[in-house]
Scaffold this motif. Structure first.
Motif, PDB file in Angstrom:
ATOM      1  N   ARG A 151     -22.970   8.728  64.092  1.00 31.66           N
ATOM      2  CA  ARG A 151     -22.774   8.938  62.666  1.00 31.66           C
ATOM      3  C   ARG A 151     -24.115   8.843  61.987  1.00 31.66           C
ATOM      4  NH1 ARG A 151     -17.342   6.309  60.018  1.00 31.66           N
ATOM      5  NH2 ARG A 151     -15.950   7.788  60.982  1.00 31.66           N
TER       6      ARG A 151
ATOM      7  N   SER B 231     -11.824   7.166  64.235  1.00 33.72           N
ATOM      8  CA  SER B 231     -11.290   8.125  65.186  1.00 33.72           C
ATOM      9  C   SER B 231     -12.311   8.297  66.314  1.00 33.72           C
ATOM     10  CB  SER B 231     -10.999   9.446  64.489  1.00 33.72           C
ATOM     11  OG  SER B 231     -12.097   9.849  63.697  1.00 33.72           O
TER      12      SER B 231
ATOM     13  N   ASN C 158     -13.966  10.348  68.029  1.00 32.67           N
ATOM     14  CA  ASN C 158     -14.643  11.628  68.211  1.00 32.67           C
ATOM     15  C   ASN C 158     -16.087  11.483  67.754  1.00 32.67           C
ATOM     16  OD1 ASN C 158     -13.020  11.392  65.604  1.00 32.67           O
ATOM     17  ND2 ASN C 158     -14.615  12.863  65.032  1.00 32.67           N
TER      18      ASN C 158
ATOM     19  N   GLU D 231      -4.876  11.781  60.866  1.00 33.63           N
ATOM     20  CA  GLU D 231      -5.317  10.437  60.523  1.00 33.63           C
ATOM     21  C   GLU D 231      -4.445   9.811  59.439  1.00 33.63           C
ATOM     22  OE1 GLU D 231      -7.464  13.016  60.723  1.00 33.63           O
ATOM     23  OE2 GLU D 231      -9.354  12.354  61.648  1.00 33.63           O
TER      24      GLU D 231
HETATM   25 MG    MG Z   1     -12.691  10.303  61.584  1.00 35.59          MG
END
Ligand code: MG
Ligand code: TXA
Length: 309
Positions: free
Chosen positions: A55, A141, A143, A178
């Motif tokens: 991120r 999540s 990913n 989500e």
């Molecule tokens: Mg996410």
């Protein structure tokens, strides 16, 4: 490292708890999407989540709980929050609430905000994992940033398999979208992210949900994030008189704190918020050493850029 994809059963859940206790990462199934879980109270473990996801910024993460008592140790529940939790937990609703002053969750999970996002998942494997771990799990999540959220264990293995130790396979996610994120931390209940539970079902209890606006902290609105009172000078090569020195790596100068004496970016990320907070309490001017921009350095620099304006 290559993650083992293991059918979730009593033994593999036990192995997962053990990994979490040692600050490691585990992918867990929930009824919405697979999550990349770590001990929410361990700064370093949480820093590893951001590293694995690559991120570019420290977005706040959801803390997952297995019961109401665990949730109430983290946040202040208004009567409306109680009502929503009664109705939608366990399930696909995430509540953003005022953080308790004694909340044990890492500042990295809340990105330094005074609010915290909490969800009680319904999936029996997530439930068992959190219950046996005995504390909240931070889990975005599973990913990489900007990629699709995974709804099977194989998706996680394909996207993040080399970044974590164990993937608990609990079958395909029932919902596949989500959780809905609702904030009760502002003047008015607000929908921060549409998701698994439709707006109108929630509005039947809350009344009309506001859009995230100026007064409501929403994912992209970093201005609302913790901003220190002290003046920050970033990318500094040395402290000037009157400045506290926040070092990174070996330094010839006297340091008030060091984000990572060895120059390790995961350690620096883990220390960032609490060191800034501690220095801010005692200094009006803080000089911060140059942080490399690769790996987690990008998110650290992003956070420092925002904190220094
Ligand atoms: Mg996410
Ligand atoms: O279904 C889900 O919610 C999945 C599963 C694993 O539980 N988790 C998930 O996490 O989607 P993540 O990190 O991908 O998304 C969390 C969302 C982000 O939009 C984030 O900005 C928001 O929740 N959020 C978290 N803490 C917040 C806070 N204190 N204030 C406002 N928004 C917050």
């Amino acid at each position: 490292m290559t993650a083992k994809v293991s059918q979730a059963d009593a033994d593999t859940i036990k192995a997962a708890v053990n990994i979490l206790r040692h600050g490691g990462l585990v992918a867990m199934p929930t009824e919405t999407v697979y999550g990349l879980a770590a001990n929410a109270c361990n700064d370093t473990a949480v820093a590893r989540i951001f590293e694995a996801k690559q991120r570019p910024a420290f977005n706040p993460l959801i803390s997952h709980v297995s019961n109401r008592q665990m949730a109430e140790q983290l946040a202040i529940f208004s009567p409306l929050a109680q009502q929503l939790a009664d109705r939608f937990w366990p399930g696909g609703l995430t509540l953003v609430l005022p953080k308790r002053p004694d909340c044990p969750v890492s500042d990295l999970v809340t990105a330094g905000l005074d609010t915290i996002a909490i969800r009680m998942p319904q999936h029996p494997v997530a439930q068992a994992l959190i219950e046996q771990f005995g504390g909240p799990l931070a889990a975005p999540s599973a990913n990489p940033s900007e990629r699709l959220s995974p709804t099977t264990a194989q998706h996680v293995a394909d996207q993040l398999g080399d970044k974590l130790e164990l993937i608990l396979d609990g079958g395909p996610c029932r919902s596949g979208i989500e959780s809905t994120v609702v904030s009760l931390a502002g003047d008015q209940p607000a929908l921060l992210r549409p998701g698994a539970i439709a707006r109108d079902i929630i509005e039947a209890i809350t009344g009309p949900l506001a859009k995230p606006g100026k007064t409501i902290s929403s994912p992209g609105m970093m201005k609302r994030h913790y901003a220190p009172n002290a003046r920050l000078r970033i990318n500094a090569d040395a402290p000037e008189p009157g400045e506290a020195w926040l070092a990174f790596g070996p330094t010839p100068h006297e340091a008030a704190a060091n984000l990572s004496p060895t120059g390790d970016l995961v350690e620096a990320a883990a220390n960032l918020f609490h060191m800034l907070r501690a220095l801010d309490a005692h200094h009006s001017h803080i000089a911060i050493a140059r942080i490399p921009r690769h790996g987690l350095g990008e998110a650290i620099n992003d956070r420092l850029d925002r904190a220094s304006v």
